[in-house]
Design an enzyme around this catalytic site. Structure first.
Site, PDB file in Angstrom:
ATOM      1  N   CYS A 102       0.830  -1.203   0.000  1.00 20.52           N
ATOM      2  CA  CYS A 102       0.000   0.000   0.000  1.00 20.52           C
ATOM      3  C   CYS A 102       0.869   1.259   0.000  1.00 20.52           C
ATOM      4  O   CYS A 102       0.595   2.216  -0.728  1.00 20.52           O
ATOM      5  CB  CYS A 102      -0.911  -0.027   1.222  1.00 20.52           C
ATOM      6  SG  CYS A 102      -1.990   1.381   1.354  1.00 20.52           S
ATOM      7  N   CYS A 199      -4.147  -2.300   5.812  1.00 20.21           N
ATOM      8  CA  CYS A 199      -3.991  -0.927   5.329  1.00 20.21           C
ATOM      9  C   CYS A 199      -5.233  -0.450   4.593  1.00 20.21           C
ATOM     10  O   CYS A 199      -5.666  -1.079   3.629  1.00 20.21           O
ATOM     11  CB  CYS A 199      -2.789  -0.893   4.384  1.00 20.21           C
ATOM     12  SG  CYS A 199      -2.419   0.706   3.696  1.00 20.21           S
TER      13      CYS A 199
END
EC number: 2.8.1.13
Length: 368
Positions: A102, A199
């Protein structure tokens, strides 16, 4: 234009770290604006409420600081570049780290490009607990000053060019100092707890969430001696070194010591367990890593001495690293290490400097 008049876009998450980062940059004279990234299309009411609350908190902080807040939707980029790989890794029996991907694909690629091209930013800033230092014309990634909060493990995929365009204001502080600043400023995020979970997806019930996208395949749990002692609900729910959630107690053959996952036989859908957190089957003398990223972007050849972390918050492990080819290395630990997990990242350090890292392809087991 002076350095301090330059424009910085702060990734505002609705948390205390990004809130204080924005204020610190204001104090340093930067022209500061915020950006709230929507990276997941919520599919249940509870998750929608959490995202809405985070946006409201980010807006409240920006209003308090007198800065503009932009919003952007990166849900398509997140799905295509992070989540699909995350699912593929789990399906293959590995344990990926979505936060690292991410950061690579969203926070320091999509966000960085959007901030520069659409908002005219000179820099981006985030609330990560890391530091940067310029050495020999290249920006280096350093551990955060607060060793308990250091997040360099999650940022090893950044290049020196990306680091040069990024600011990390709270990396020079310890977490209690950050909360104190937020309290003194009267920010709504001052006492907000730190986020956990995948995330951008939040604190979902992981097993239930993963089951929506990957059908569970129950299978046998066997001991290292080959005795069948239970059933697992899917290899994807388990990781090496795991103790809780196995659903097995003591057996007639075993002791009362807890059981740990020591292997996953993906081909036969079998979970292998042993008793004791230092069982030889759980220990590794080293690992092979691939998909390498070096911060200075110089190809690594030969050998080097450094330290490595094979998971977040782990104590540094002294090791010797040897290049096998352009994108694979062999890492030999000075002492055996427990629960080295394929799919996770091995991240290398020289003192305070994060050198880079790679994905653990395989562990090198303790000879028996």
């Amino acid at each position: 234009m002076s350095e301090t008049a330059k424009k910085v876009i702060v990734g505002m998450s609705g948390g205390v770290d990004s809130s204080v980062s924005a204020w610190l940059l204001q104090q340093q004279g930067y022209q500061v604006e915020g950006l709230f990234m929507k990276n997941w299309e919520e599919d249940d009411g509870e998750e929608y409420c959490t995202a809405a609350a985070d946006l409201a908190d980010a807006q409240a902080v920006c209003d308090k600081l007198g800065i503009e807040l932009h919003t952007v939707n990166f849900a398509a980029e997140y799905w295509n570049n992070v989540f699909e790989l995350f699912l593929a890794e789990y399906k293959a029996g590995r344990t990926p780290n979505p936060d690292i991907l991410c950061n690579k694909e969203i926070k320091f690629k999509a966000f960085l490009e959007f901030a520069a091209e659409d908002l005219g930013a000179d820099y981006i800033a985030t609330g990560h607990y890391v530091r940067r230092a310029d050495v020999d014309g290249k920006s280096r990634l350093l551990r955060g000053l607060d060793s308990n909060k250091d997040q360099s493990y999650f940022l090893y995929t950044l290049s020196h060019e990306q680091i040069a365009q990024s600011l990390f204001p709270v990396g020079e502080l310890e977490k209690p100092q950050v909360r104190k600043i937020a309290e003194d400023l009267g920010l709504v995020t001052a006492k907000k707890k730190d986020s956990t979970g995948i995330c951008f997806i939040g604190e979902r019930k992981f097993r239930e969430f993963l089951g929506r996208y990957l059908p569970a395949q129950p299978g046998k749990i066997i001991t290292v001696d080959g005795d069948e002692i239970g059933e697992h609900q899917g290899l994807m729910y388990h990781t090496l070194g795991q103790r809780k959630g196995l659903g097995i107690g003591g057996t007639k053959e075993g002791t009362e010591e807890p059981w740990y996952v020591v292997d996953k036989d993906v081909e036969n859908n079998i979970l292998v367990v042993a008793q004791g957190h230092e069982h030889p089957r759980l220990m590794s003398v080293g690992l092979i890593a691939q998909q390498l990223h070096w911060v200075d972007r110089e190809p690594f050849t030969g050998t080097m001495r450094c330290t490595v972390k094979t998971r977040y918050r782990q104590t540094d492990i002294p090791c010797t690293v040897k290049a096998l080819d352009d994108d694979r290395i062999e890492v030999i630990f000075d002492e055996p290490v427990a629960a080295v997990t394929p799919g996770q990242s091995a991240v290398f350090y020289n003192g305070e400097v994060c050198l880079g890292g790679g994905i653990i392809e395989q562990r090198l087991p303790l000879p028996v």
